[in-house]
Enzyme design. Sequence first.
Site, PDB file in Angstrom:
ATOM      1  N   HIS A 100      48.972  61.037  70.668  1.00  0.00           N
ATOM      2  CA  HIS A 100      49.951  60.214  69.961  1.00  0.00           C
ATOM      3  C   HIS A 100      51.222  59.996  70.774  1.00  0.00           C
ATOM      4  O   HIS A 100      51.870  58.962  70.653  1.00  0.00           O
ATOM      5  CB  HIS A 100      50.257  60.827  68.594  1.00  0.00           C
ATOM      6  CG  HIS A 100      49.132  60.670  67.636  1.00  0.00           C
ATOM      7  ND1 HIS A 100      48.187  61.652  67.439  1.00  0.00           N
ATOM      8  CD2 HIS A 100      48.743  59.623  66.864  1.00  0.00           C
ATOM      9  CE1 HIS A 100      47.295  61.228  66.561  1.00  0.00           C
ATOM     10  NE2 HIS A 100      47.601  60.011  66.202  1.00  0.00           N
ATOM     11  N   ARG A 131      48.382  51.721  56.817  1.00  0.00           N
ATOM     12  CA  ARG A 131      47.445  52.846  56.823  1.00  0.00           C
ATOM     13  C   ARG A 131      48.087  53.987  56.057  1.00  0.00           C
ATOM     14  O   ARG A 131      49.228  54.358  56.341  1.00  0.00           O
ATOM     15  CB  ARG A 131      47.118  53.299  58.255  1.00  0.00           C
ATOM     16  CG  ARG A 131      46.095  54.438  58.291  1.00  0.00           C
ATOM     17  CD  ARG A 131      45.764  54.856  59.720  1.00  0.00           C
ATOM     18  NE  ARG A 131      46.886  55.514  60.372  1.00  0.00           N
ATOM     19  CZ  ARG A 131      46.901  55.890  61.657  1.00  0.00           C
ATOM     20  NH1 ARG A 131      45.841  55.664  62.419  1.00  0.00           N
ATOM     21  NH2 ARG A 131      47.961  56.467  62.173  1.00  0.00           N
ATOM     22  N   ASN A 189      39.966  55.667  69.366  1.00  0.00           N
ATOM     23  CA  ASN A 189      40.478  56.933  69.903  1.00  0.00           C
ATOM     24  C   ASN A 189      39.732  58.116  69.285  1.00  0.00           C
ATOM     25  O   ASN A 189      39.177  58.971  69.989  1.00  0.00           O
ATOM     26  CB  ASN A 189      41.979  57.075  69.629  1.00  0.00           C
ATOM     27  CG  ASN A 189      42.781  55.902  70.157  1.00  0.00           C
ATOM     28  OD1 ASN A 189      42.312  55.157  71.015  1.00  0.00           O
ATOM     29  ND2 ASN A 189      43.972  55.731  69.638  1.00  0.00           N
ATOM     30  N   ARG A 195      40.690  64.580  72.412  1.00  0.00           N
ATOM     31  CA  ARG A 195      41.403  63.393  72.889  1.00  0.00           C
ATOM     32  C   ARG A 195      42.680  63.746  73.639  1.00  0.00           C
ATOM     33  O   ARG A 195      43.248  62.902  74.330  1.00  0.00           O
ATOM     34  CB  ARG A 195      41.729  62.462  71.723  1.00  0.00           C
ATOM     35  CG  ARG A 195      42.640  63.061  70.684  1.00  0.00           C
ATOM     36  CD  ARG A 195      42.824  62.166  69.487  1.00  0.00           C
ATOM     37  NE  ARG A 195      43.762  61.100  69.739  1.00  0.00           N
ATOM     38  CZ  ARG A 195      44.151  60.218  68.815  1.00  0.00           C
ATOM     39  NH1 ARG A 195      43.636  60.266  67.600  1.00  0.00           N
ATOM     40  NH2 ARG A 195      45.020  59.287  69.101  1.00  0.00           N
ATOM     41  N   CYS A 230      41.473  48.712  66.141  1.00  0.00           N
ATOM     42  CA  CYS A 230      42.892  49.070  66.273  1.00  0.00           C
ATOM     43  C   CYS A 230      43.131  50.207  67.255  1.00  0.00           C
ATOM     44  O   CYS A 230      44.252  50.674  67.403  1.00  0.00           O
ATOM     45  CB  CYS A 230      43.482  49.437  64.911  1.00  0.00           C
ATOM     46  SG  CYS A 230      42.728  50.890  64.133  1.00  0.00           S
TER      47      CYS A 230
END
Length: 567
Positions: free
Chosen positions: A188, A331, A452, A463, A500
Amino acid sequence: MSITGIIVSSGIAFGQALHLNYTKNYLDYRPIPLARIPQQQTKFFKALQELQQQLSHSQAKLSAECENYQLIEADLLLLQDEELIEQVKDTIRTLQLSASVAVERIFAHQANELESLDDPYLANRAQDVRSLGQRLVSAIHGHLDQGLDKLTAPTILLAQDLTPAEFALLPKEHISGIVLKTGGLTSHTAILAKAAGIPAILSCQFDAEFIPNGTPLVLDALNGELWVKPTPEQQARLTVTLHHEQVRRAALEDYKNVPAQTLDGHQISLLANVGNLNDITHVSDAGADGIGLFRTEFMLMNARTLPDEKAQYSLYCEALHALVGKTFTIRTLDIGADKELPCLYQEVEENPALGLRGVRYTLAHPELFKTQLRATLRAANHGPIRLMFPMVNQVEELEQIFQLIAECQDALEEEEKGYGELSYGIVVETPAAVLNLSAMLPKLDFVSIGTNDLTQYAMAADRTNPQLTRDYPSLSPAILALIKMTISQAKSAGVKVSLCGELASSPLMVPLLVGMGLDELSVNLNSLLEVKAAICQGDFERFSALAHTALQQDRIATLQQCITSYK
């Protein structure tokens, strides 16, 4: 001298080095001689005053209503606590400990006591207390200030890691580049740096001892290199590279007010991924058709208390006003994994990526969820909103969600507050979601593929681990197969399908993704014009042919060659 790293946000940055959370001092737990006790107590008092002055200086620049103002106020109150000061002073004297060890001991004790309380807010305050103690230890060692609040010149930040909450507090107007030792391509923090347009590289193994604060640096985040004390020749070459990059970006402005349409007339909806109201106000400036992903959990990154229904309702209404009828996709709170939120109590999990995150967390905390649902339903009275749920794996979760929505609608009717109609979707982020999609599509208006996490869960590869993200990338046969399965199922059901994830923000990937049949791409604001240019400069027929060839590849290397050789 140059050091290499992995590019996560491209660009060229010039600036001076500034280390975040770096200290070369280590704690010595051995007892000190009695004669040194007064000296250590004096060091403690001087460091205490220095830290208080620094915090007061930072606070003076903020509005009293600002969340960061309240955070600093809480730290100052703790540093001024006479009982705590006496505890540190007494620990130095009775246990013959150095000032830094005494501070660590007392602040750790304070944090442990807070963690044991039933009050979630106070329990979360524990980490703040530990961090404050670490800053006080840094002050005792003589290198407290990382200088963030005093920056005036372009600065390249160097750190072991940077959490999303720490990133949110950076004075971004002075941060020209970011270099981290750790972090993954889709972490992030990487996403935030890219969205902010700050050149950044990760997995860069710099030696902090040889790059003191103030060292001249150039970050070449086009080639993944950090140049330390560049020679005049190197600096001149990189300046030319920067000029060319600026010219290239200026040329992209021509695409701002044109539709995202291929040369043969195939149109794509090009949306933006955003994390705050400031980003939302720039959506039109960036040439986007609206918002494909509003990460609402980002509004909690530095909040000390949860935004109530009124605050969220006001935020969504302001966003609708700024968008003037353009697509607005919210979201719901995607909490868990690497997102630590100070205003929420989150259980420590052995494997948080596989624990309570996304809708699992919000369904486990229905009152938190219903607050957001009510705010969104009310805001829908003022404009069109698409509501998207993260980490949905099975239809049973959707049924629980819609039951809560029905309860919120009934309550709003009883209260005569009213509500508007919403379009509903999910983020497809796991293989289970792909396999169960046919059961969920009848309840949905759209789906959005989050590459992701889809990559993380399909490849069983963290990730945030740069080595794993290199060896198990999103651009792989397995992930393309899952994307294609999702698109095919959605198309068959007449449901719009978007992507996205970070894959959509790569201009190199645009021909493949458009050719696979996606209706929408939702990308970082900073990448939007590059992506639009890639769409406008190509033919859909050729994009489709590329996708057909790519889907036939069964090795990562041949797939990558297929994409990179496309012209």
